[in-house]
Motif scaffolding. Sequence first.
Motif, PDB file in Angstrom:
ATOM      1  N   SER A   1     -28.516   9.073  12.847  1.00  0.00           N
ATOM      2  CA  SER A   1     -27.715  10.036  12.089  1.00  0.00           C
ATOM      3  C   SER A   1     -27.767   9.665  10.617  1.00  0.00           C
ATOM      4  CB  SER A   1     -26.272  10.087  12.600  1.00  0.00           C
ATOM      5  OG  SER A   1     -25.599   8.884  12.330  1.00  0.00           O
ATOM      6  N   ILE A   2     -27.460  10.656   9.779  1.00  0.00           N
ATOM      7  CA  ILE A   2     -27.573  10.469   8.332  1.00  0.00           C
ATOM      8  C   ILE A   2     -26.506  11.294   7.641  1.00  0.00           C
ATOM      9  CG2 ILE A   2     -29.252  12.335   8.070  1.00  0.00           C
ATOM     10  CD1 ILE A   2     -30.718  10.473   6.041  1.00  0.00           C
ATOM     11  N   SER A   3     -26.025  10.821   6.473  1.00  0.00           N
ATOM     12  CA  SER A   3     -25.021  11.539   5.703  1.00  0.00           C
ATOM     13  C   SER A   3     -25.361  11.422   4.227  1.00  0.00           C
ATOM     14  CB  SER A   3     -23.628  10.962   5.969  1.00  0.00           C
ATOM     15  OG  SER A   3     -22.661  11.626   5.183  1.00  0.00           O
ATOM     16  N   GLY A   4     -25.401  12.545   3.539  1.00  0.00           N
ATOM     17  CA  GLY A   4     -25.701  12.556   2.116  1.00  0.00           C
ATOM     18  C   GLY A   4     -24.450  12.694   1.283  1.00  0.00           C
ATOM     19  N   GLY A   5     -24.277  11.791   0.337  1.00  0.00           N
ATOM     20  CA  GLY A   5     -23.167  11.863  -0.602  1.00  0.00           C
ATOM     21  C   GLY A   5     -23.628  12.494  -1.904  1.00  0.00           C
ATOM     22  N   PHE A   6     -22.870  12.282  -2.966  1.00  0.00           N
ATOM     23  CA  PHE A   6     -23.190  12.880  -4.259  1.00  0.00           C
ATOM     24  C   PHE A   6     -24.486  12.308  -4.826  1.00  0.00           C
ATOM     25  CE2 PHE A   6     -22.369  13.424  -8.909  1.00  0.00           C
ATOM     26  CZ  PHE A   6     -22.392  14.803  -8.922  1.00  0.00           C
ATOM     27  N   THR A   7     -24.614  10.982  -4.858  1.00  0.00           N
ATOM     28  CA  THR A   7     -25.841  10.352  -5.375  1.00  0.00           C
ATOM     29  C   THR A   7     -26.320   9.210  -4.484  1.00  0.00           C
ATOM     30  OG1 THR A   7     -24.532   8.877  -6.800  1.00  0.00           O
ATOM     31  CG2 THR A   7     -25.339  10.933  -7.792  1.00  0.00           C
ATOM     32  N   HIS A   8     -25.871   9.197  -3.240  1.00  0.00           N
ATOM     33  CA  HIS A   8     -26.311   8.163  -2.311  1.00  0.00           C
ATOM     34  C   HIS A   8     -26.372   8.733  -0.902  1.00  0.00           C
ATOM     35  CE1 HIS A   8     -21.976   7.850  -1.570  1.00  0.00           C
ATOM     36  NE2 HIS A   8     -22.230   7.100  -0.512  1.00  0.00           N
ATOM     37  N   THR A   9     -27.041   8.007  -0.024  1.00  0.00           N
ATOM     38  CA  THR A   9     -27.207   8.423   1.366  1.00  0.00           C
ATOM     39  C   THR A   9     -26.923   7.223   2.255  1.00  0.00           C
ATOM     40  OG1 THR A   9     -28.934   9.955   0.680  1.00  0.00           O
ATOM     41  CG2 THR A   9     -28.853   9.400   3.017  1.00  0.00           C
TER      42      THR A   9
ATOM     43  N   GLU B   1     -27.751   5.612  -5.791  1.00  0.00           N
ATOM     44  CA  GLU B   1     -26.954   5.093  -6.899  1.00  0.00           C
ATOM     45  C   GLU B   1     -25.851   4.205  -6.337  1.00  0.00           C
ATOM     46  OE1 GLU B   1     -24.176   4.380  -9.756  1.00  0.00           O
ATOM     47  OE2 GLU B   1     -23.588   5.739  -8.152  1.00  0.00           O
ATOM     48  N   ASN B   2     -25.584   3.082  -7.021  1.00  0.00           N
ATOM     49  CA  ASN B   2     -24.623   2.120  -6.484  1.00  0.00           C
ATOM     50  C   ASN B   2     -23.713   1.523  -7.545  1.00  0.00           C
ATOM     51  OD1 ASN B   2     -23.470   0.668  -4.335  1.00  0.00           O
ATOM     52  ND2 ASN B   2     -24.794  -1.087  -4.680  1.00  0.00           N
ATOM     53  N   GLY B   3     -23.607   2.142  -8.700  1.00  0.00           N
ATOM     54  CA  GLY B   3     -22.705   1.632  -9.728  1.00  0.00           C
ATOM     55  C   GLY B   3     -21.260   1.639  -9.266  1.00  0.00           C
ATOM     56  N   THR B   4     -20.973   2.389  -8.223  1.00  0.00           N
ATOM     57  CA  THR B   4     -19.622   2.508  -7.676  1.00  0.00           C
ATOM     58  C   THR B   4     -19.424   1.686  -6.406  1.00  0.00           C
ATOM     59  OG1 THR B   4     -20.252   4.410  -6.338  1.00  0.00           O
ATOM     60  CG2 THR B   4     -19.450   4.874  -8.565  1.00  0.00           C
ATOM     61  N   SER B   5     -20.421   0.911  -6.006  1.00  0.00           N
ATOM     62  CA  SER B   5     -20.386   0.103  -4.780  1.00  0.00           C
ATOM     63  C   SER B   5     -20.399   0.953  -3.514  1.00  0.00           C
ATOM     64  CB  SER B   5     -19.178  -0.842  -4.757  1.00  0.00           C
ATOM     65  OG  SER B   5     -19.240  -1.762  -5.823  1.00  0.00           O
ATOM     66  N   ALA B   6     -20.858   2.201  -3.611  1.00  0.00           N
ATOM     67  CA  ALA B   6     -20.847   3.124  -2.472  1.00  0.00           C
ATOM     68  C   ALA B   6     -21.840   2.741  -1.377  1.00  0.00           C
ATOM     69  CB  ALA B   6     -21.139   4.545  -2.945  1.00  0.00           C
ATOM     70  N   LEU B   7     -22.763   1.812  -1.665  1.00  0.00           N
ATOM     71  CA  LEU B   7     -23.751   1.422  -0.654  1.00  0.00           C
ATOM     72  C   LEU B   7     -23.225   0.362   0.301  1.00  0.00           C
ATOM     73  CD1 LEU B   7     -27.066   1.354  -2.730  1.00  0.00           C
ATOM     74  CD2 LEU B   7     -25.870   3.292  -1.669  1.00  0.00           C
ATOM     75  N   GLY B   8     -22.146  -0.319  -0.057  1.00  0.00           N
ATOM     76  CA  GLY B   8     -21.531  -1.286   0.849  1.00  0.00           C
ATOM     77  C   GLY B   8     -22.303  -2.570   1.054  1.00  0.00           C
TER      78      GLY B   8
ATOM     79  N   THR C   1     -23.532  -3.788  -7.069  1.00  0.00           N
ATOM     80  CA  THR C   1     -23.521  -2.513  -7.790  1.00  0.00           C
ATOM     81  C   THR C   1     -24.941  -2.160  -8.226  1.00  0.00           C
ATOM     82  OG1 THR C   1     -22.983  -3.669  -9.845  1.00  0.00           O
ATOM     83  CG2 THR C   1     -21.137  -2.726  -8.597  1.00  0.00           C
ATOM     84  N   ILE C   2     -25.913  -2.677  -7.513  1.00  0.00           N
ATOM     85  CA  ILE C   2     -27.332  -2.440  -7.820  1.00  0.00           C
ATOM     86  C   ILE C   2     -27.821  -1.222  -7.041  1.00  0.00           C
ATOM     87  CG2 ILE C   2     -29.663  -3.400  -7.676  1.00  0.00           C
ATOM     88  CD1 ILE C   2     -28.280  -6.206  -7.747  1.00  0.00           C
ATOM     89  N   GLY C   3     -28.367  -0.243  -7.752  1.00  0.00           N
ATOM     90  CA  GLY C   3     -28.930   0.927  -7.090  1.00  0.00           C
ATOM     91  C   GLY C   3     -30.117   0.525  -6.227  1.00  0.00           C
ATOM     92  N   ARG C   4     -30.299   1.218  -5.140  1.00  0.00           N
ATOM     93  CA  ARG C   4     -31.373   0.889  -4.191  1.00  0.00           C
ATOM     94  C   ARG C   4     -32.266   2.100  -3.962  1.00  0.00           C
ATOM     95  NH1 ARG C   4     -30.863  -4.691  -3.744  1.00  0.00           N
ATOM     96  NH2 ARG C   4     -28.666  -5.158  -3.487  1.00  0.00           N
ATOM     97  N   LEU C   5     -33.585   1.905  -4.114  1.00  0.00           N
ATOM     98  CA  LEU C   5     -34.561   2.958  -3.856  1.00  0.00           C
ATOM     99  C   LEU C   5     -34.967   2.991  -2.394  1.00  0.00           C
ATOM    100  CD1 LEU C   5     -36.836   2.489  -7.012  1.00  0.00           C
ATOM    101  CD2 LEU C   5     -34.952   4.113  -6.662  1.00  0.00           C
ATOM    102  N   GLU C   6     -34.598   1.941  -1.668  1.00  0.00           N
ATOM    103  CA  GLU C   6     -34.898   1.840  -0.241  1.00  0.00           C
ATOM    104  C   GLU C   6     -33.603   1.509   0.498  1.00  0.00           C
ATOM    105  OE1 GLU C   6     -37.999  -1.002   0.436  1.00  0.00           O
ATOM    106  OE2 GLU C   6     -39.400   0.048  -0.869  1.00  0.00           O
TER     107      GLU C   6
ATOM    108  N   HIS D   1     -17.937   7.012  -2.500  1.00  0.00           N
ATOM    109  CA  HIS D   1     -17.494   6.099  -1.456  1.00  0.00           C
ATOM    110  C   HIS D   1     -18.158   6.489  -0.143  1.00  0.00           C
ATOM    111  CE1 HIS D   1     -14.816   9.411  -0.335  1.00  0.00           C
ATOM    112  NE2 HIS D   1     -14.407   8.733   0.735  1.00  0.00           N
ATOM    113  N   SER D   2     -18.070   5.582   0.821  1.00  0.00           N
ATOM    114  CA  SER D   2     -18.627   5.812   2.152  1.00  0.00           C
ATOM    115  C   SER D   2     -17.651   5.262   3.181  1.00  0.00           C
ATOM    116  CB  SER D   2     -19.971   5.093   2.307  1.00  0.00           C
ATOM    117  OG  SER D   2     -20.863   5.460   1.282  1.00  0.00           O
ATOM    118  N   CYS D   3     -17.730   5.768   4.394  1.00  0.00           N
ATOM    119  CA  CYS D   3     -16.880   5.278   5.471  1.00  0.00           C
ATOM    120  C   CYS D   3     -17.670   5.240   6.765  1.00  0.00           C
ATOM    121  CB  CYS D   3     -15.670   6.183   5.677  1.00  0.00           C
ATOM    122  SG  CYS D   3     -14.532   6.268   4.276  1.00  0.00           S
ATOM    123  N   GLY D   4     -17.287   4.316   7.627  1.00  0.00           N
ATOM    124  CA  GLY D   4     -17.896   4.214   8.939  1.00  0.00           C
ATOM    125  C   GLY D   4     -16.828   4.108  10.010  1.00  0.00           C
TER     126      GLY D   4
END
Length: 176
Positions: free
Chosen positions: A16-24, A38-45, A49-54, A73-76
């Motif tokens: 399964s997959i979920s797309g946010g504003f600037t992250h997945t 994008e991870n300046g907001t720590s949304a990647l968990g 705060t480093i953006g990830r291309l992978e 933000h993200s939730c699980g």
Amino acid sequence: NRSLPVRVAGDMSFTSISGGFTHTCALASEGSTYCWGENGTSALGDGTTIGRLEPALVSGGLAFASVGAGQSHSCGLTTDGVAYCWGVNAQGQLGDGTTTTRPIPTLVAGGHIFQQLAVGGLHTCGLTSSGAALCWGENVDGQVGDGTTVDRPDPTPVAAPLTFQQIVAGGSHTCA
């Protein structure tokens, strides 16, 4: 930018997959959770705060049954119905009773067991097995559904004497 679909980097298969504003974020078939973008907001968990291309592995070693990505933000939801959120928390969208940004999965307050989570722009909602809806986070447009426009940092019951079967959250609204 790509105008045609491209394969996500790596050799993982996702269930399964979920797309946010600037992250997945996505659940891998072997049980791990990955986020990228994008991870300046720590949304990647991943604790940074480093953006990830992978796809980057979400920290904490939790086994999620579902994952959702919001604006920043993200939730699980774990296999036993426990909710965790991470990322920006300025409006309380992580549901941990604070407005502190969390770079790794953080337990949602209240000890609730959910059957479904819905991650919106700056708010999150959960549906319990009894059909009760609780929401938290930004509420400027009444998206928490408690009859106010006050942000809620804790899971707050939706003010409707109804039981719900499904819940979805948009940028500034919620439907069930």
